[in-house]
Design a protein around this motif. Structure first.
Motif, short mmCIF file in Angstrom:
data_model
loop_
_atom_site.label_atom_id
_atom_site.label_comp_id
_atom_site.label_asym_id
_atom_site.label_seq_id
_atom_site.Cartn_x
_atom_site.Cartn_y
_atom_site.Cartn_z
N GLY A 102 41.19 26.65 42.36
CA GLY A 102 40.22 27.68 42.01
C GLY A 102 40.74 28.60 40.92
O GLY A 102 41.94 28.87 40.84
N ASP A 103 39.85 29.11 40.10
CA ASP A 103 40.22 30.01 39.01
C ASP A 103 39.95 31.47 39.32
O ASP A 103 40.44 32.35 38.62
N SER A 104 39.13 31.74 40.34
CA SER A 104 38.82 33.13 40.71
C SER A 104 38.99 33.28 42.21
O SER A 104 38.03 33.18 42.97
N LEU A 105 40.20 33.51 42.63
CA LEU A 105 40.52 33.59 44.05
C LEU A 105 40.73 35.02 44.52
O LEU A 105 41.08 35.24 45.68
N PHE A 106 40.51 35.98 43.62
CA PHE A 106 40.71 37.38 43.98
C PHE A 106 39.44 38.19 43.67
O PHE A 106 38.70 37.87 42.74
N CYS A 107 39.23 39.20 44.46
CA CYS A 107 38.02 40.01 44.35
C CYS A 107 37.96 40.70 42.98
O CYS A 107 38.90 41.42 42.61
N PRO A 108 36.89 40.51 42.23
CA PRO A 108 36.77 41.17 40.93
C PRO A 108 36.52 42.67 41.05
O PRO A 108 36.62 43.40 40.07
N ASP A 109 36.22 43.13 42.28
CA ASP A 109 35.94 44.55 42.49
C ASP A 109 37.19 45.34 42.86
O ASP A 109 37.43 46.42 42.32
N CYS A 110 38.00 44.79 43.78
CA CYS A 110 39.17 45.55 44.23
C CYS A 110 40.50 44.82 44.00
O CYS A 110 41.56 45.42 44.15
N GLY A 111 40.45 43.54 43.69
CA GLY A 111 41.67 42.80 43.38
C GLY A 111 42.33 42.09 44.54
O GLY A 111 43.32 41.38 44.36
N ASN A 112 41.81 42.25 45.76
CA ASN A 112 42.40 41.58 46.91
C ASN A 112 41.91 40.13 46.99
O ASN A 112 40.94 39.74 46.34
N GLN A 113 42.57 39.34 47.84
CA GLN A 113 42.24 37.92 47.93
C GLN A 113 40.86 37.70 48.54
O GLN A 113 40.42 38.41 49.43
N LEU A 114 40.18 36.68 48.01
CA LEU A 114 38.90 36.27 48.57
C LEU A 114 39.12 35.31 49.73
O LEU A 114 40.05 34.51 49.71
N PHE A 115 38.26 35.38 50.72
CA PHE A 115 38.26 34.43 51.83
C PHE A 115 37.00 33.59 51.72
O PHE A 115 35.92 34.10 51.46
N PHE A 116 37.16 32.27 51.92
CA PHE A 116 36.04 31.34 51.80
C PHE A 116 35.66 30.74 53.14
O PHE A 116 36.48 30.11 53.80
#
Length: 366
Positions: free
Chosen positions: A207-221
Motif C-alpha cells: 500500500g502507498d497510503s497506510l497512514f491517516c492523512p488527517d493526523c498521521g497515525n496508522q490506518l487500520f483496514f
C-alpha cells in the motif's frame, strides 16, 4: 478575431503533424493555439453544456472511455489520444471546434495528476471523478501526500456547481474532499475481495497510503480490495471511510480485474451526476483503450495466437496486472517490456517495488 486565428492555426498544425507523421496532432494543435490565445481553454470550455473531468493515478483512460461509451448518444468533446496535459485539453477543444457549435455538447477529459490544479483555473467542471492516488513518477509528482495537498487546495476553491465522485476506499481521496462544500458521491468495495485476514490487512506492505492523512497515525483496514484501497479507519482520530453511495462488488463489465470494477462504477456515477441515467448494459461489451487489457490476434502461418496487452506505469498497476495474469487460465509466455520514455517517466526505479513473486515459477518469462 484572435480566437478564430488561434483555432485555424491550431487545426492546420494538427493536420500538418498527421500528414508528416510527426504525431497525431493531440498536443501541438493545442500548444500553438495556446501561444496565440492563452485563454482559449477558458473561452471554448464555456461552449460546453456539461464538463466531466477524470483524475487519478490509475484508470483515467479506461474510465474516460467508459463514460464516453455511456454517453454515445450525445455530442462529445474529449482527449481521445490520452493527451491529458494543458495542451492536450486545448487540442481537444480546438480540433472539435465545429462540434462546440452544437447543442448539449458534453466535455469528457482525463487529466494528468499534476495538471488538475492548472485546469481548474481555466474551466468550471460539473463533475470531477477522483479515482485513486498511488506512488507514480516521483520525479514529476512527488510523494502521494504532496499531490493530495495540491488537489485539496484546488478542490476547496470550487463552487457548489461541481459534484465530486470520490473513491471512498482511498483515504487520501476522501481527505481531498473532506472540506468541500458541494455535493460528494462515494463509491467503494463493500467487502474484502482478496480473502486477507484482518491482521494482514493492517500491514499491507504494497500500500502507498497506510497512514491517516488527517493526523498521521496508522490506518487500520477491516477489508482490502488491493494495495491500500479498502474499508479503512484511523487508529487514532475520528477519520473513517464514509458510507458508500454505490458499491463496486456486483457490477458487470466486459474487462477483468477489480480495478475495472472501480473504473466502471466511477463512470456510471459521473454520468448520473450530470442528470443522465446511464445504461450499465453498455459496459457489458465495452472494449478497452490501447494497451489497457487490449486483445489482438496474431497469425503465424496457419496458427493464430491471442495476445493480451497490459499497460503498467507504477507498482500498484503492475501488481494488479500480475495478479490478473497469474489467476487467468491458459496464459502462455509472458513478455515484460520496460520503457523510460519521457511521457511515462525517465526514472524506472519504481520497478523494484513490483512483486514479481507470483510469476517467478511461470512456464515462460521473457
Amino acid at each position: 478575431m484572435r480566437l478564430q486565428f488561434a483555432v485555424f492555426i491550431g487545426q492546420i498544425t494538427g493536420i500538418i503533424s498527421k500528414l508528416l507523421h510527426l504525431g497525431s496532432g493531440s498536443t501541438w494543435t493545442g500548444e500553438i493555439a495556446l501561444r496565440i490565445e492563452p485563454d482559449i481553454i477558458k473561452i471554448l470550455s464555456k461552449k460546453l453544456d456539461k464538463i466531466i473531468l477524470i483524475a487519478g493515478t490509475n484508470g483515467k483512460t479506461t474510465t474516460s472511455k467508459m463514460i464516453r461509451t455511456l454517453l454515445s448518444d450525445y455530442p462529445l468533446v474529449y482527449n481521445e489520444e490520452g493527451a491529458n496535459l494543458v495542451n492536450g485539453i486545448a487540442s481537444a477543444l480546438v480540433t472539435n471546434y465545429a462540434v462546440l457549435k452544437e447543442k448539449n455538447v458534453i466535455g469528457v477529459f482525463e487529466i494528468d495528476e499534476a495538471t488538475l490544479p492548472l485546469i481548474l483555473k481555466e474551466l468550471i467542471p460539473d463533475v470531477i471523478v477522483l479515482l485513486n492516488l498511488f506512488r507514480d513518477q516521483l520525479d514529476r509528482y512527488g510523494e502521494v501526500r504532496t499531490l493530495a495537498s495540491k488537489w485539496k487546495k484546488s478542490v476547496n476553491q470550487l463552487s457548489n456547481k461541481t459534484t465530486l465522485v470520490l473513491n471512498a476506499d482511498d483515504a487520501q481521496i476522501v481527505f481531498i474532499g473532506k472540506e468541500f462544500a458541494g455535493k460528494k458521491v462515494y463509491f467503494g468495495c463493500a467487502e474484502s475481495l482478496d480473502g486477507k485476514s484482518t491482521e494482514q490487512q493492517s500491514i499491507d506492505r504494497w500500500g502507498d497510503s497506510l497512514f491517516c492523512p488527517d493526523c498521521g497515525n496508522q490506518l487500520f483496514f477491516q477489508a482490502i480490495s488491493f494495495s491500500h484501497l479498502g474499508d479503512w479507519r484511523c487508529s487514532n482520530c475520528e477519520f473513517i471511510r464514509p458510507p458508500l453511495d454505490h458499491v463496486i462488488n456486483h457490477i458487470h463489465v466486459s474487462i477483468e480485474g477489480v480495478h475495472n470494477k472501480y473504473n466502471a462504477t466511477a463512470a456510471l456515477l459521473a454520468v448520473s451526476a450530470i442528470g443522465i441515467k446511464p445504461e450499465e448494459e453498455q459496459l457489458h461489451t465495452f472494449t478497452p483503450a490501447f494497451g489497457r487489457m487490449e486483445e489482438i490476434i496474431v497469425a503465424t502461418g496457419e496458427e493464430k495466437k491471442r495476445v493480451l496487452i497490459l499497460l503498467s506505469k507504477n507498482p500498484t498497476g503492475f501488481n494488479q496486472n500480475i495478479k490478473l495474469l497469474t489467476e487467468k487460465n491458459g496464459v502462455g509466455s509472458i513478455l515484460l517490456v520496460l520503457n523510460n520514455r519521457i511521457p511515462d517517466g525517465r526514472d524506472v526505479s519504481w520497478i523494484w517495488d513490483v512483486d514479481f513473486g507470483p510469476v517467478v515459477d511461470h512456464s515462460s518469462i521473457i
